[in-house]
Design an enzyme around this catalytic site. Sequence first.
Site, short mmCIF file in Angstrom:
data_model
loop_
_atom_site.label_atom_id
_atom_site.label_comp_id
_atom_site.label_asym_id
_atom_site.label_seq_id
_atom_site.Cartn_x
_atom_site.Cartn_y
_atom_site.Cartn_z
N LYS A 142 0.85 -1.19 0.00
CA LYS A 142 0.00 0.00 0.00
C LYS A 142 0.88 1.24 0.00
O LYS A 142 1.95 1.26 0.61
CB LYS A 142 -0.93 0.01 1.22
CG LYS A 142 -1.86 -1.20 1.29
CD LYS A 142 -2.92 -1.07 2.36
CE LYS A 142 -2.36 -0.88 3.75
NZ LYS A 142 -1.53 -2.01 4.19
N HIS A 256 -6.19 5.43 8.70
CA HIS A 256 -5.47 5.68 9.94
C HIS A 256 -5.98 6.94 10.62
O HIS A 256 -5.40 7.41 11.59
CB HIS A 256 -3.97 5.84 9.66
CG HIS A 256 -3.39 4.74 8.85
ND1 HIS A 256 -3.18 4.85 7.50
CD2 HIS A 256 -3.01 3.49 9.20
CE1 HIS A 256 -2.67 3.71 7.04
NE2 HIS A 256 -2.57 2.87 8.06
N GLY A 484 -48.24 -0.02 29.72
CA GLY A 484 -49.31 0.95 29.68
C GLY A 484 -50.27 0.86 28.51
O GLY A 484 -51.17 1.69 28.39
N ASP A 485 -50.11 -0.15 27.65
CA ASP A 485 -50.94 -0.18 26.44
C ASP A 485 -52.03 -1.24 26.46
O ASP A 485 -52.79 -1.36 25.49
CB ASP A 485 -50.05 -0.38 25.21
CG ASP A 485 -49.44 -1.78 25.15
OD1 ASP A 485 -49.41 -2.46 26.20
OD2 ASP A 485 -48.97 -2.18 24.08
N CYS A 486 -52.15 -2.01 27.53
CA CYS A 486 -53.10 -3.12 27.53
C CYS A 486 -54.53 -2.64 27.36
O CYS A 486 -55.31 -3.21 26.58
CB CYS A 486 -52.97 -3.92 28.83
SG CYS A 486 -54.08 -5.35 28.91
N SER A 530 -50.57 -9.48 23.35
CA SER A 530 -51.92 -9.95 23.68
C SER A 530 -52.71 -10.27 22.43
O SER A 530 -53.42 -11.28 22.37
CB SER A 530 -52.65 -8.88 24.50
OG SER A 530 -52.00 -8.63 25.72
N PRO A 636 -53.10 -7.08 34.12
CA PRO A 636 -54.22 -6.55 33.33
C PRO A 636 -54.75 -7.54 32.30
O PRO A 636 -55.95 -7.52 32.00
CB PRO A 636 -53.62 -5.31 32.65
CG PRO A 636 -52.14 -5.51 32.70
CD PRO A 636 -51.87 -6.30 33.95
#
Length: 653
Positions: A142, A256, A484-486, A530, A636
Amino acid sequence: SSSLLSFSTSLKMTNSNDIDDKNTVLPPKKFLNDPTNAVSELIEGLLIQYPNKLQKLENHNVLLSSSIDLDKVTILSGGGSGHEPSHAGWIGSGMLTGAVLGGIFASPAVASILAAIRAVTKVGTNKSSNSGGGGGCLLIVKNYTGDRLNFAMACELANAEGRLCQMVFVADDCALERTKGITGARGVAGTVLVHKVAGAAASRGMSLDDVVSLAQTVAGRVGTLGVALNAVTIPGAVSVNARLDAKTIEIGLGIHGEAGIRQSPLLTANELAKIMVTTVRDYGRELDSHDTTNNNNNNNNNNNSDNNNIVPTFTKGNDLAVLINNLGGTSNFEMSILANSVVKLLEGPEMGCTVSRVYVGSFMTSFEMHGASVSILSLTDGPTNISELLDDTTDAPAWMPADVWDSTGESNSSSSGRPSAKEVKEIKGSSSSSALSSEADLQLGSVSIDNFSDIAKSAVKAASQALMDAEPILTKYDTIVGDGDCGLTMERGGKEVLSRLESGAIICTHPVTLFSSLADAISASMGGTSGILLELMFRKMSTFFQGKDTIDFRTMADAFQEGVNAISFYGGASVGSRTMLDALFPACDVFQKSTSIADAAIAADIGAKGTAQMMTASAGRSNYLSKDVLEGTPDPGAVAVSIVLKSIVETTM
């Protein structure tokens, strides 16, 4: 490789995230022991991974192939460590014979390079004719000053010993202007394609001169440009390299950490692909003996039009090999998105090329640098065997062969696209509601429950309304012990079922169609864990009923059992997990014994209330909570089951 001086400024800068409460600068997090011994441990790790392929050269950080044919051309490469899998990952038949590993981002010593040459060559002649001296050795280097000088010195010393050795430099980085100093472009990921072609040519038994010629051709034709989203931090650094803040990227940043073309705000993958591809094309390459292009070609879209020997790296109609390189810290997810952007651009109307070979992965990295580079090699107008040499097999452990697309084949023309672009036709099945909408379409068993359709309608309506009314209390409970979404989830399901019931989409004439259409409604509305669990239960029940000649309350109890078992099996929970099953299983057990919905509702209520006394949960979001949070609040989902069964009893009894 480059020296560490490029880090001197950037490593002094720190990010606020890298300072603890005592204002002490925190070191970067890496899997390390002693940074000063890291290269040696790297080598030991590679030897453990490849016990049959690699061997270490005594007294030197040099790795060699375990199978070397001195009568064929041998190929060595190397440079500073920190770019893995380069270069040790390319050792194997058909690629490199060995790799010389320097320190981190530091050129290897002349002594180690010379020792490697001695290990893979015979003493014979120092002339280009290699008769009597084995195949000779090619060094692929290189273009960094340290690498050039150290490999060059070793090459000359080897030739002085009568060991035939030649060297090819790779300078594929398109980030620096051609006229900027005598140092020239840097060698980056395109080097790997030079390794592959030269290694395959050597494996075929070609002469050193022929191998060198092919390597020079590929090195001269490949162009690369990288983009970094975050800079690199070397092992042992006292702080994280904060050269690039959270809003800034750098186009052309070196492997680098050397400066690139410019810094920029974050861009999309399509925008970055456009910059990289266009820059590589316009940077251009020098005409070589294989070109059919006229030296006076004026269609070279580059900044070097005053040099008639410079032509675009590729032009419309070219067949290309494209290497999309992970610079170390980029996810496979991002790499595939970038690959899509790059290839679509190259094959689009503006570029008009064909990309027959796409290589995507980690080829030449810079520790954890979050970035990628794109290397483009035109396979048109070059040596006819370059494509074949790219495709030749190799057992180099890091090489990932391309899944070659032959666009010239009758079935793979450019107009028809890749075979992978042709989607497999979906075998569509009718939705459950339409498939089961008519009892005449199925051989359904007779229902021996009086007024089943009327009872089912009343029960479904009552249950739906009850879930909608219970949203506040279910939300309250789930806010404490879940996410919190049930309440909202159950309310959505209730509304959808009630709407479909009123429109006739819930088919209550038979248990098979009833539970199938209920599953459809839940699938379309509830979502979440669920929702999928209740859908599974109802589909299981519908399927169970299809195999029955006569359906009575005993069959209903058995179907209920099958549905609840399905929730437990697929969801992984059971009684005591603090889920809806703590209400469903007790209800199911009682219904099995008495076939009384009223008794089942009482059992479900007791089970739901019992979850408030469970101090641990083994499923759902509650699994993450402490007993102090859980105590006193029922699950729940279990409460929802109790509410549904209670509403059914109140309506139908």
